[in-house]
Enzyme design. Structure first.
Site, short mmCIF file in Angstrom:
data_model
loop_
_atom_site.label_atom_id
_atom_site.label_comp_id
_atom_site.label_asym_id
_atom_site.label_seq_id
_atom_site.Cartn_x
_atom_site.Cartn_y
_atom_site.Cartn_z
N ARG A 1 5.72 -13.19 9.39
CA ARG A 1 6.38 -11.92 9.12
C ARG A 1 7.69 -11.82 9.88
O ARG A 1 7.86 -12.42 10.94
CB ARG A 1 5.47 -10.73 9.42
CG ARG A 1 4.91 -10.67 10.81
CD ARG A 1 3.78 -9.64 10.91
NE ARG A 1 4.22 -8.30 10.61
CZ ARG A 1 3.62 -7.50 9.73
NH1 ARG A 1 2.59 -7.93 9.03
NH2 ARG A 1 4.06 -6.30 9.54
N LYS B 1 4.59 0.43 9.85
CA LYS B 1 4.64 1.67 9.06
C LYS B 1 4.11 2.85 9.86
O LYS B 1 4.61 3.95 9.75
CB LYS B 1 3.76 1.51 7.81
CG LYS B 1 4.41 0.76 6.69
CD LYS B 1 3.58 1.03 5.44
CE LYS B 1 3.50 -0.18 4.57
NZ LYS B 1 2.47 -0.06 3.53
N GLU C 1 0.87 -1.17 0.00
CA GLU C 1 0.00 0.00 0.00
C GLU C 1 0.91 1.23 0.00
O GLU C 1 1.82 1.31 0.83
CB GLU C 1 -0.88 -0.01 1.25
CG GLU C 1 -1.88 1.10 1.22
CD GLU C 1 -2.81 1.15 2.42
OE1 GLU C 1 -2.79 0.23 3.26
OE2 GLU C 1 -3.56 2.15 2.51
P1 ATP Z 1 -0.13 -1.86 6.61
O1 ATP Z 1 -0.46 -1.95 8.06
O2 ATP Z 1 0.02 -0.47 6.11
O3 ATP Z 1 -0.96 -2.76 5.73
P2 ATP Z 1 2.01 -3.62 5.91
O4 ATP Z 1 3.34 -3.67 6.56
O5 ATP Z 1 1.15 -4.82 5.85
O6 ATP Z 1 1.33 -2.40 6.59
P3 ATP Z 1 1.77 -3.51 3.03
O7 ATP Z 1 2.12 -2.38 2.15
O8 ATP Z 1 0.37 -3.97 3.06
O9 ATP Z 1 2.24 -3.07 4.47
O10 ATP Z 1 2.76 -4.73 2.78
C1 ATP Z 1 3.09 -5.22 1.52
C2 ATP Z 1 3.49 -6.66 1.62
O11 ATP Z 1 4.61 -6.79 2.49
C3 ATP Z 1 2.38 -7.50 2.20
O12 ATP Z 1 2.23 -8.65 1.38
C4 ATP Z 1 2.85 -7.86 3.58
O13 ATP Z 1 2.39 -9.10 3.96
C5 ATP Z 1 4.37 -7.82 3.42
N1 ATP Z 1 5.00 -7.48 4.71
C6 ATP Z 1 4.76 -6.40 5.48
N2 ATP Z 1 5.46 -6.45 6.62
C7 ATP Z 1 6.18 -7.60 6.59
C8 ATP Z 1 7.10 -8.22 7.50
N3 ATP Z 1 7.41 -7.68 8.66
N4 ATP Z 1 7.65 -9.40 7.12
C9 ATP Z 1 7.33 -9.94 5.94
N5 ATP Z 1 6.48 -9.42 5.06
C10 ATP Z 1 5.89 -8.26 5.37
#
Ligand code: ATP
Ligand code: MG
Length: 555
Positions: free
Chosen positions: A261, A271, A35
């Site tokens: 994660r 974020k 996002e």
């Molecule tokens: P938000 O709370 O804004 O959704 P988010 O960290 O999930 O935060 P996204 O932009 O939705 O952010 O994440 C993009 C991709 O990165 C998603 O597929 C998510 O699963 C993956 N991702 C985010 N944080 C992690 C992490 N700590 N480890 C592994 N993958 C991650």
């Protein structure tokens, strides 16, 4: 990238191997779906390496798709930074960047299809009422009074929602699934809401926006994704993912797989919290070298190869992936060991006057002990040199191998030098050493004695002043956001940045921004991307020390 070590197997690779062997798929298609509401962090780097890495290793494709369904939080700066970060990590997406908003018309049509099948309805419950009707983990939900609204009426209301006839938040479109489901995600989730917000791509075209869960599966299907990989918190959403695709006439039905994660000690990977650090100016922007953002790690001097190696080492599984920062630093250090030319710098200078300088020579020294192709440079020498103040002890502790009054050390790539006199100021502070060199020791061992210690130095006449930024962990505790009573901000390390004025040998003074060096005995450094201007202002960031000082001793 062909130099990357062979990938380690994991459960997702096993699934893909099975799907290719059975003929279920002939090739794979993955996607990375951020996002654009912030900068990417080290957790995203794991996801990028996984999704793009699978596509690369299996000869498939990986799309970059922006999940832009929350217009108020998203902007172009974030979208641009995400593209820069993916490319910097060494990956290229398949075709153009995709946007979930490209599918708003299709998503609308599929919603109409659901309504026509009696599988979606327009509701006017307030958010509070909806929460109340939803029930809890132990208590079933109750059906909304609008749940059995006639199809024609739903179609009419949904069209009018789209046409802007209703106030923000006054109506929603809900999937009609099962209010008694033990999985709360299936209790008639909202799939559309009314929100008059300007969207970075579609402007004011829409006043209704689809919800993430509905959008994501449809976008995957429209792009022909085969393996839709996400983090474990979406496991309970998978039945909804499948329900939507089972009930709309989408071109295919991708499968969702979840992995754990990355959680990195001594840092945060939220974020929202990273945004708070930036907004409250606790750090110097998203790319502050202390930030776990990809742009921060880049500015710190981390390499894409080192980050990819880190992702390889931590692996992919469903069990908790809690990793100490020292593991990340080790991967970076191992990469820099092979990649960074060695030069000398002094960060805490003590002046030394060579009393018998006349006739001294210089020699060429290799820039890397193993990589001859890095070449060499002349190690300059002059009547005055700087050594590291810590390399001199007036009263040496036992076992001291460095310089002490009357003692000898080898100056790296130069002569053996003896300390003859210590010069102090009126306060008794050591301000200078007077030393003599053994002229017979350039590139040779001294006759009749052994000199154990080797210290680095720079020639005062030739060295250039440089700002040196030394970093420490941004937080003082391993899990800064674990304490429910306290804000993570209370655990910010006040000593996470130390700026000193040092000297670098002239060879390094012409370095372009982002050039990496090992400053011998001090660590790996990078010429700062923003502030380093060769010939004007030299600024080097310490990427990582040569040895891990945390796991042994300090930490
Ligand atoms: P938000 O709370 O804004 O959704 P988010 O960290 O999930 O935060 P996204 O932009 O939705 O952010 O994440 C993009 C991709 O990165 C998603 O597929 C998510 O699963 C993956 N991702 C985010 N944080 C992690 C992490 N700590 N480890 C592994 N993958 C991650
Ligand atoms: Mg997310």
């Amino acid at each position: 990238m062909s130099s990357d070590a062979a990938p380690t197997s994991n459960f997702i690779r096993a699934i893909i191997d099975g799907d290719l062997a059975s003929g279920k798929h002939r090739s794979i298609a993955t996607r990375f779906p951020p996002e654009p509401n912030g900068y990417l962090h080290v957790g995203h780097a794991k996801s990028i390496c996984l999704n793009f890495g699978l596509a690369r290793d299996y000869g498939g494709t990986c799309n970059l798709r922006f999940d832009d369904t929350n217009p108020e939080k998203e902007n172009e700066e974030y979208a641009q930074s995400i593209q820069d970060d993916v490319r910097w990590l060494g990956f290229e997406w398949n075709g153009d960047v995709r946007w979930a908003s490209d599918y708003f018309p299709a998503l609308y049509d599929y919603a109409v299809e659901l309504i026509k099948k009696g599988l979606a309805y327009v509701d006017d419950l307030t958010p509070e009422q909806m929460r109340d009707y939803r029930g809890t983990l132990t208590e079933k939900g109750r059906e909304s009074p609008n749940r059995n609204r006639a199809i024609e009426e739903n179609l009419d209301l949904f069209a009018r929602m789209k046409n802007g006839e209703f106030a923000d938040g006054s109506l929603t479109l809900r999937a009609k699934i099962d209010m008694a489901s033990p999985n709360i995600n299936l209790r008639d989730p909202v799939i559309y809401r009314i929100k008059r917000a300007h969207h970075i791509r579609t402007g004011d075209d829409w006043c209704i926006y689809p919800m993430y869960d509905y959008t994501h599966c449809v976008s995957d299907a429209l792009e022909g994704i085969t393996h839709s990989i996400c983090t474990l918190e979406f496991e309970d959403h998978r039945p909804l993912y499948d329900w939507v695709l089972d009930n709309v006439s989408a071109p295919c039905h991708p499968r969702q797989y979840e992995f754990s994660r990355l959680e990195l000690h001594y840092t945060i990977t939220s974020k929202r919290k990273l945004l708070q650090l930036v907004n409250e100016q606790r750090v110097d922007g998203w790319d502050d070298p202390r930030m776990p953002t990809i742009s921060g790690m880049r500015r710190r001097g981390y390499t894409p190869e080192g980050l990819r190696e880190f992702a390889r080492r931590i692996g992919v599984s469903k069990s908790p992936n809690i990793v100490d920062l020292s593991e990340l630093e080790a991967a970076i250090r191992d990469d820099l060991e092979a990649r960074a030319p060695r030069v000398m710098a002094v960060i805490n200078p003590l002046k030394v006057t060579i009393t018998n300088f006349d006739g001294a020579q210089t020699q060429q020294a290799a820039l890397h002990p193993q990589q001859a192709e890095f070449g060499s440079r002349e190690v300059q020498f002059s009547k005055e040199i700087f050594i590291e103040a810590d390399d001199f002890a007036e009263v040496p502790p036992s076992g001291w191998k460095r310089l002490a009054p009357g003692g000898e050390v080898r100056l790296r790539h130069s002569y053996v030098m003896r300390c003859d006199e210590v010069v102090k100021d009126a306060d008794g502070k050591i301000v200078e050493l007077k030393c003599s060199i053994d002229h017979a020791t350039l590139g040779k061992n001294p006759e009749g004695r052994k000199v154990k210690g080797v210290i680095h130095f720079v020639s005062r006449e030739h060295a250039q002043p440089a700002e040196i930024r030394l970093y420490d962990r941004l937080f003082t505790v391993a899990e800064p956001d674990a304490d429910k009573e306290k804000s993570f901000l209370e655990f910010i390390n006040p000593d996470s940045l130390t700026v000193v004025q040092g000297w670098v040998e002239s060879f390094a003074a012409t370095a372009a921004p982002e050039t990496r060096y090992q400053f011998e005995r001090l660590g790996y450094f990078v010429a700062d991307r923003r502030d380093h201007k060769p010939g004007e202002r030299l600024v080097f960031n310490r990427t990582v020390a040569l040895k891990d000082s945390w796991t042994k001793g300090k930490g």
